[in-house]
Scaffold this motif. Structure first.
Motif, short mmCIF file in Angstrom:
data_model
loop_
_atom_site.label_atom_id
_atom_site.label_comp_id
_atom_site.label_asym_id
_atom_site.label_seq_id
_atom_site.Cartn_x
_atom_site.Cartn_y
_atom_site.Cartn_z
N UNK A 121 2.08 -8.56 -8.90
CA UNK A 121 2.64 -7.99 -7.67
C UNK A 121 2.00 -8.64 -6.44
N UNK A 122 2.84 -8.91 -5.45
CA UNK A 122 2.37 -9.44 -4.17
C UNK A 122 3.26 -8.86 -3.07
N UNK A 123 2.76 -8.82 -1.85
CA UNK A 123 3.64 -8.53 -0.73
C UNK A 123 4.58 -9.73 -0.55
N UNK A 124 5.86 -9.44 -0.32
CA UNK A 124 6.81 -10.53 -0.14
C UNK A 124 6.52 -11.25 1.18
N UNK A 184 -3.14 -8.34 -1.92
CA UNK A 184 -3.74 -7.02 -2.11
C UNK A 184 -3.03 -6.17 -3.17
N UNK A 185 -1.68 -6.19 -3.27
CA UNK A 185 -1.04 -5.38 -4.32
C UNK A 185 -1.50 -5.71 -5.74
N UNK A 186 -2.17 -6.84 -5.92
CA UNK A 186 -2.68 -7.18 -7.25
C UNK A 186 -3.80 -6.24 -7.68
N UNK A 187 -4.30 -5.42 -6.75
CA UNK A 187 -5.25 -4.38 -7.15
C UNK A 187 -4.60 -3.43 -8.16
N UNK A 188 -3.28 -3.27 -8.06
CA UNK A 188 -2.55 -2.45 -9.04
C UNK A 188 -2.63 -3.11 -10.42
N UNK A 189 -2.48 -4.44 -10.46
CA UNK A 189 -2.60 -5.17 -11.72
C UNK A 189 -4.00 -5.02 -12.32
N UNK A 190 -5.01 -4.96 -11.46
CA UNK A 190 -6.39 -4.79 -11.94
C UNK A 190 -6.55 -3.43 -12.60
N UNK A 191 -6.06 -2.38 -11.96
CA UNK A 191 -6.17 -1.04 -12.52
C UNK A 191 -5.39 -0.92 -13.83
N UNK A 192 -4.23 -1.59 -13.90
CA UNK A 192 -3.42 -1.56 -15.12
C UNK A 192 -4.08 -2.32 -16.27
N UNK A 193 -5.00 -3.23 -15.96
CA UNK A 193 -5.66 -4.02 -16.99
C UNK A 193 -5.07 -5.40 -17.19
N UNK A 194 -4.07 -5.76 -16.39
CA UNK A 194 -3.48 -7.10 -16.48
C UNK A 194 -4.42 -8.16 -15.92
N UNK A 195 -5.22 -7.76 -14.91
CA UNK A 195 -6.06 -8.70 -14.20
C UNK A 195 -7.46 -8.13 -14.00
N UNK A 196 -8.34 -8.98 -13.53
CA UNK A 196 -9.67 -8.58 -13.11
C UNK A 196 -9.80 -8.91 -11.62
#
Length: 253
Positions: A110-113, A150-162
């Protein structure tokens, strides 16, 4: 294997640059919790697995705690950015794209467009360049300050990313007009760790275009150095340097 890679370069009339430059790291990287390559065996293997970023419980707790705190702290800013995107450009607020994740599994990032909806590259093969006409006025500010990430913080919480790790690439990404894995034969070893919002390569000056071969190769070398030498202290150092270089100084485009 080496003869096959060399043949590919001969066919394309391109010199194998990766053979002619000093590497930062070329050692095989062990998959956490599985068998080992070459010298990684027995007690050595277990010690290496504990140091592997994706096998660390401490790193995962650190990621979740910091990402959650950052989302709460930045919530007013994120709402303001979302409104600015929606008011100034038709289309969705968030942009998503499938990229390589841990152990080559794909995930939706996820990213801001930051680009016009009718001109965006969903596959991500065409890289953004300086002064790219596809980028919106608000998008230029977001990219320069890296707020679009910044929306990649959602990916971090989901476990997709660090928070910290090798930056995730789209499948088929080109480097020096070649598929990345053709230019760098050990390319996929970078996927033995979760991808990160930022990484050692990005704070070491290897951010932006991958058109120049040596810079593209150096990115992967830095990724392997991070995986091999990872520590929570290194993560904190990289995050601090990212805030200073990207969010405060604004080096993106």
């Amino acid at each position: 294997m080496a003869s096959i890679v060399t043949a590919r370069f001969d066919q394309a009339n391109i010199r194998p640059l990766w053979r002619e430059r000093p590497f930062i790291s070329v050692r095989p990287v062990e998959y956490a919790g599985t068998g080992a390559y070459g010298p990684y065996k027995g007690r050595r293997r277990r010690r290496t697995a504990r140091k592997e970023p994706s096998a660390s419980i401490g790193k995962r707790i650190f990621d979740i705690a910091l990402a959650s705190a950052a989302l709460l702290f930045l919530a007013p800013l994120l709402i303001a950015v979302a409104i600015a995107i929606k008011v100034t450009s038709p289309g969705p607020v968030l942009f998503h794209q499938y990229r390589y994740g841990y152990r080559n599994r794909s995930f939706r990032i996820y990213k801001f467009r930051s680009m016009r909806s009718d001109a965006g590259d969903a596959r991500g093969v065409k890289q953004t360049v300086q002064g790219d006409s596809r980028v919106t006025p608000v998008g230029r500010i977001l990219r320069k300050t890296s707020l679009d990430e910044i929306p990649q913080l959602i990916n971090v919480i989901k476990g997709d990313m660090s928070l910290v790790g090798p930056r995730p690439h789209v499948p088929g990404m080109l480097a020096a007009q070649l598929p990345y894995e053709h230019l760098v034969p050990y390319y996929f070893q970078r996927h033995t760790a979760r991808p990160g919002i930022t990484g050692l390569a990005q704070v070491s000056g290897c951010r932006g275009s991958t058109v120049e071969p040596n810079r593209a190769i150096s990115r992967i070398d830095y990724d392997l150095v991070y995986i091999e030498k990872w520590s929570l202290r290194m993560d904190i150092m990289i995050i601090a340097r990212t805030i200073r270089r990207e969010f405060l100084s604004g080096s993106g485009f």
